[in-house]
Each structure stands twice: as structure tokens, then as C-alpha cells.
Design an enzyme around this catalytic site. Structure first.
Site, mmCIF file in Angstrom:
data_model
loop_
_atom_site.group_PDB
_atom_site.id
_atom_site.type_symbol
_atom_site.label_atom_id
_atom_site.label_comp_id
_atom_site.label_asym_id
_atom_site.label_seq_id
_atom_site.Cartn_x
_atom_site.Cartn_y
_atom_site.Cartn_z
ATOM 1 N N ILE A 107 -5.894 -17.502 1.772
ATOM 2 C CA ILE A 107 -6.052 -16.184 2.392
ATOM 3 C C ILE A 107 -5.638 -15.084 1.408
ATOM 4 O O ILE A 107 -4.966 -15.337 0.421
ATOM 5 C CB ILE A 107 -5.221 -16.062 3.692
ATOM 6 C CG1 ILE A 107 -3.727 -16.218 3.389
ATOM 7 C CG2 ILE A 107 -5.666 -17.078 4.721
ATOM 8 C CD1 ILE A 107 -2.820 -16.037 4.620
ATOM 9 N N CYS A 117 0.823 -1.216 0.000
ATOM 10 C CA CYS A 117 0.000 0.000 0.000
ATOM 11 C C CYS A 117 0.859 1.269 0.000
ATOM 12 O O CYS A 117 0.360 2.353 -0.320
ATOM 13 C CB CYS A 117 -0.922 0.014 1.217
ATOM 14 S SG CYS A 117 -2.043 -1.398 1.289
#
Length: 444
Positions: free
Chosen positions: A278, A43
Site C-alpha cells: 500500500i 503533508c
């Protein structure tokens, strides 16, 4: 001694390895990843390109050597898992540096393969300089190109999270930026009225926005759009979407859900109980509706890693579903959302009402305050909160965080007026915007 193999060494995979080691000091843990960097803050990559983060190494959380020393976990980078043999409980691995192949056995396997940037088939695209931003190496390539070639104009294709963050950061380092988006409004996860506020901010900041169009053809630096417009760009950032990396799961016969992700249960187990999935490639379920949901963001990946670690070590704790909570900085604005938006509510034919409050982030007489718009959707009969969005100059994230907590705790929209929230002039008002939503909902 239990042996656990993890495919993927970024957010979800690295966190799962660390959590499992915390709960099980004796387990044998091996992690494979195709990239040359592990456990980096994906990010943060747009902000490295935009020189907000000056040291690119600061977004790398650890290295294989440090992880081995601290967690006793073996991480093998530049290693690609080619095949899963469920019956034999082995994976076939290729060392990408030497081309050597070998088998690795497992008792439990965790898939955290992430996703790949979608690059559409466009005539002439090979003749243009095109980048995607999915990993650390992508970031380095973009950053190096800007620093060495000193481009002046960039075209960003796609008005989602990465597209908007890249538009802001490229503009901030002096580039002329045009943003092209296929849909009529940007940020499809937001209601259109909230998206329009972002579009106004882009215009004020000098980002050229063209919605309802796509790249039709490129020829070097010349880009032709589907609406007939032709423009010049020294390079293109392609950020139109993410494709979950499910090839291994498909080959192994694991079930792929309707969202395109690997189907999992409340403990993140796939249709093979010894294999978990996941992160970006996993399909979960929506906390509000119970329907299949896939959220390719950092928080879900880390939460899912914790759930897998607990389940593997005999301390099972199931998940309650996902809301898709997210937040985005766009120049002077912050936009955040959680739960269902208007489009999803309409698509699922849910009964819903909406209450909106436009006010100040904190006391209007205090010098440092900003306008915020808070919008909450709810069921008019049960009063259950379905979703919320907020946009403004400051204080946006904390309002959505309160709504998330309310949804998780089962509070109704009417309960919001009773929440005793922090107040002092620099931070809020005696009747916080959250409270005002509750008062207005009761009045309705």
C-alpha cells in the site's frame, strides 16, 4: 491467532494497523519503521517550516506508547527490515540503535515502505547545503538550519507539489526564493494553460521561476544551471521526484509494475497472496482507463489500508481504481485536478473533447468572490468524463470534489447541468460553474 507484520508506520502502515485492530480484536500486529517518528502528517511539514503551523508536535498523530495503549499494536521505530523470506514467512529485522538482528514471523505481511526523494548526480553537490523533504526528521533539519543559520537565499529544484509548497512557505518567512524546473511548465500533472496561471502567481509573489533548466554544477553557494545562468543560494531544496522504495519487494521476488511500484490486485495483494502493498510504493490501476497507475498521495494510502484490513478480516471490498485527485495552495490561488490531463489523453490516443468555464466562485455582486477556471475533458461519443482541472481564488476544491463524485457514480458530462447544488450568494451562483460545464457540453 493471526499474526500480521507491517513495514512502515506512517500514513498507510499506521492506518492499516488501526483498521485491522478494529475488525479483528485478537490479531497480533507488529509494525516496523526506520524513522524515529510514526503516524505524522507528512503533508503538513512545509507549513511547519513556513511557521503556518507553530507547533511541530501537532502534526504527530500518535506515538508507539499511545498506539499500544489504544490499539494494542506493537510499533518498533528505528527498526529496519532487511529481508523477506517468503517460504519461511519471516522477515529479518535490524535494531538500528543496537545493531541487533532478529527474525519475525508473519501470517500476513503488509508493505508500506513509502518512497525516497530523488537526488540527481550533480557535480559539486556535496559542497553545497542540500535538503530533501520526505519525513519528520527532514523537516526538523530544514527548520533548524533556517533558524540557526538565518539564510537569505534558497534554490528550490522541482516544480511539483513539494517544490511549490516549499517555495511559498520559504517566501512567506522572508527568504529570496528561486524555483528551477526541468520541464517547460511547472506541475506536469496539470494542463499547460492551468500551469501558466500558477507561474503568473509565482511572479506576482516575487518567486523567481526558471523553467526548461536543471542544476548542472554547484560550488558552495554558487549554482550553475544547464541554461548557462549562474546564481547564489545559501541552500537547496531538492524536490524533483519520488522513487518508490521497492528494494525489499524486488529481493523477495515480488512483481514490480510498469510504473515502478509493487504490482497489486484489487485487494492490494502482491504476486504473493500473503503479502500486501500500500501507499507510495504500490502500483494500482487507473479508474478511467484501467491502465497501471501509481499515486503517491495521502488519500490513496489511507483507502488502500482500509481495503487491506477488510480483506484480511474476511470482509473483502475491492478498489475501483485511482483518479489521482489532488489539490495545491499557491499563495492566493488554489489548483486542483482529477482524472486524465491533456498530455495523458494525447499519449493514450483517446478521443476527447474539452469544455472550459471561466466565471466567479460565487455571486459577483457579493463582496467576497473570486475568479475560477474550470476545465473538463470528456469522451465526445460516450460523454464519459475523463478528467477535470480547476484553478482560482476560492471554491476550487469543492468543484473538483463534485466532478470526482460524478466520475465515480458514472455520470456523464451532460448530467452536470442537472445537479442541484447548494446556492446562496456567499457560496455559489444559481447556475454553478459545474452546471455551466454541463450546459456548455450539451450545446457543443
Amino acid at each position: 491467532m493471526k499474526k500480521i507484520v507491517i513495514i512502515g508506520a506512517v500514513g498507510g502502515g499506521a492506518t492499516a494497523a488501526g483498521q485491522i485492530r478494529y475488525y479483528d480484536p485478537d490479531a497480533s500486529i507488529v509494525v516496523f519503521d526506520r524513522d524515529s517518528t510514526m503516524s505524522y502528517a507528512a503533508c503538513g511539514t512545509p507549513y511547519v517550516i513556513g511557521d503556518v503551523i507553530e507547533d511541530e508536535q501537532s502534526i504527530i498523530m500518535t506515538t508507539p506508547e499511545k498506539f499500544k495503549a489504544k490499539r494494542d499494536v506493537d510499533v518498533k521505530l528505528r527498526h529496519e527490515v532487511l529481508k523477506i523470506d517468503r517460504e519461511a514467512k519471516t522477515v529479518l529485522v535490524r535494531n538500528m540503535e543496537t545493531d541487533e538482528q532478529f527474525q519475525e514471523s508473519y501470517d500476513s505481511l503488509i508493505l508500506a515502505p513509502g518512497g525516497s526523494a530523488i537526488v540527481p548526480k550533480v557535480e559539486g553537490l556535496d559542497s553545497s547545503k542540500v535538503f530533501t523533504l520526505r519525513n519528520f526528521e527532514d523537516m526538523q533539519r530544514i527548520d533548524q538550519f533556517i533558524k540557526s543559520e538565518k539564510p537569505e537565499r534558497c534554490l528550490v529544484s522541482g516544480g511539483g507539489f513539494i517544490g511549490l509548497e516549499m517555495a511559498e512557505n520559504l517566501k512567506n518567512i522572508g527568504l529570496d526564493v528561486t524555483l528551477v524546473h526541468k520541464s517547460p511548465t511547472i506541475m506536469s500533472i496539470l494542463d499547460s494553460d492551468i500551469s501558466l496561471i500558477i507561474e503568473k502567481e509565482l511572479a506576482l509573489q516575487g518567486v523567481k521561476l526558471l523553467t526548461g533548466t536543471t542544476i548542472k554544477k554547484t560550488e558552495g553557494k554558487t549554482v550553475s544551471l544547464s541554461n548557462g545562468i549562474e546564481l547564489q543560494a545559501d541552500f537547496i531544496i531538492m524536490s524533483i521526484g519520488l522513487r518508490p522504495n521497492t528494494e525489499l519487494a524486488l529481493q523477495a521476488g515480488l512483481k514490480i509494475g510498469e510504473t515502478g511500484g509493487i504490482q497489486t490486485n484489487e485487494y492490494m495483494q502482491t504476486t504473493d497472496p500473503s503479502i500486501y502493498a500500500i501507499g507510495d510504493a504500490s502500483e494500482n490501476f487507473d479508474m478511467v482507463t484501467g491502465d497501471p497507475k501509481r499515486v503517491p498521495l495521502a488519500w490513496p494510502a489511507h483507502r488502500q489500508a482500509f481495503i487491506v484490513a477488510r480483506h484480511l478480516t474476511g470482509n473483502a471490498l475491492g478498489k475501483k481504481g485511482l483518479l489521482g485527485t489532488s489539490v495545491l495552495k499557491i499563495f492566493s490561488l488554489t489548483a486542483a485536478m482529477t482524472g486524465l490531463n491533456e498530455h495523458t489523453i494525447k499519449d493514450k490516443k483517446l478521443s476527447a473533447a474539452t469544455v472550459t468555464h471561466i466565471g466567479n466562485s460565487n455571486a459577483g455582486y457579493y463582496p467576497d468572490h473570486a475568479k475560477i477556471t474550470l476545465k473538463v475533458h470528456y469522451d465526445p461519443l460516450t460523454r464519459k468524463i475523463l478528467g477535470a482541472q480547476c484553478i482560482g481564488g476560492k471554491g476550487v476544491d469543492k468543484r473538483i470534489d463534485v466532478i470526482v463524485t460524478a466520475i465515480y457514480g458514472g455520470l456523464t458530462v451532460d448530467d452536470l447541468q442537472a445537479l442541484e447544488l447548494c446556492y446562496a450568494p456567499p457560496y455559489s451562483s444559481p447556475k454553478d460553474p459545474i452546471n455551466m460545464i454541463g450546459y456548455k457540453a450539451i450545446h457543443k
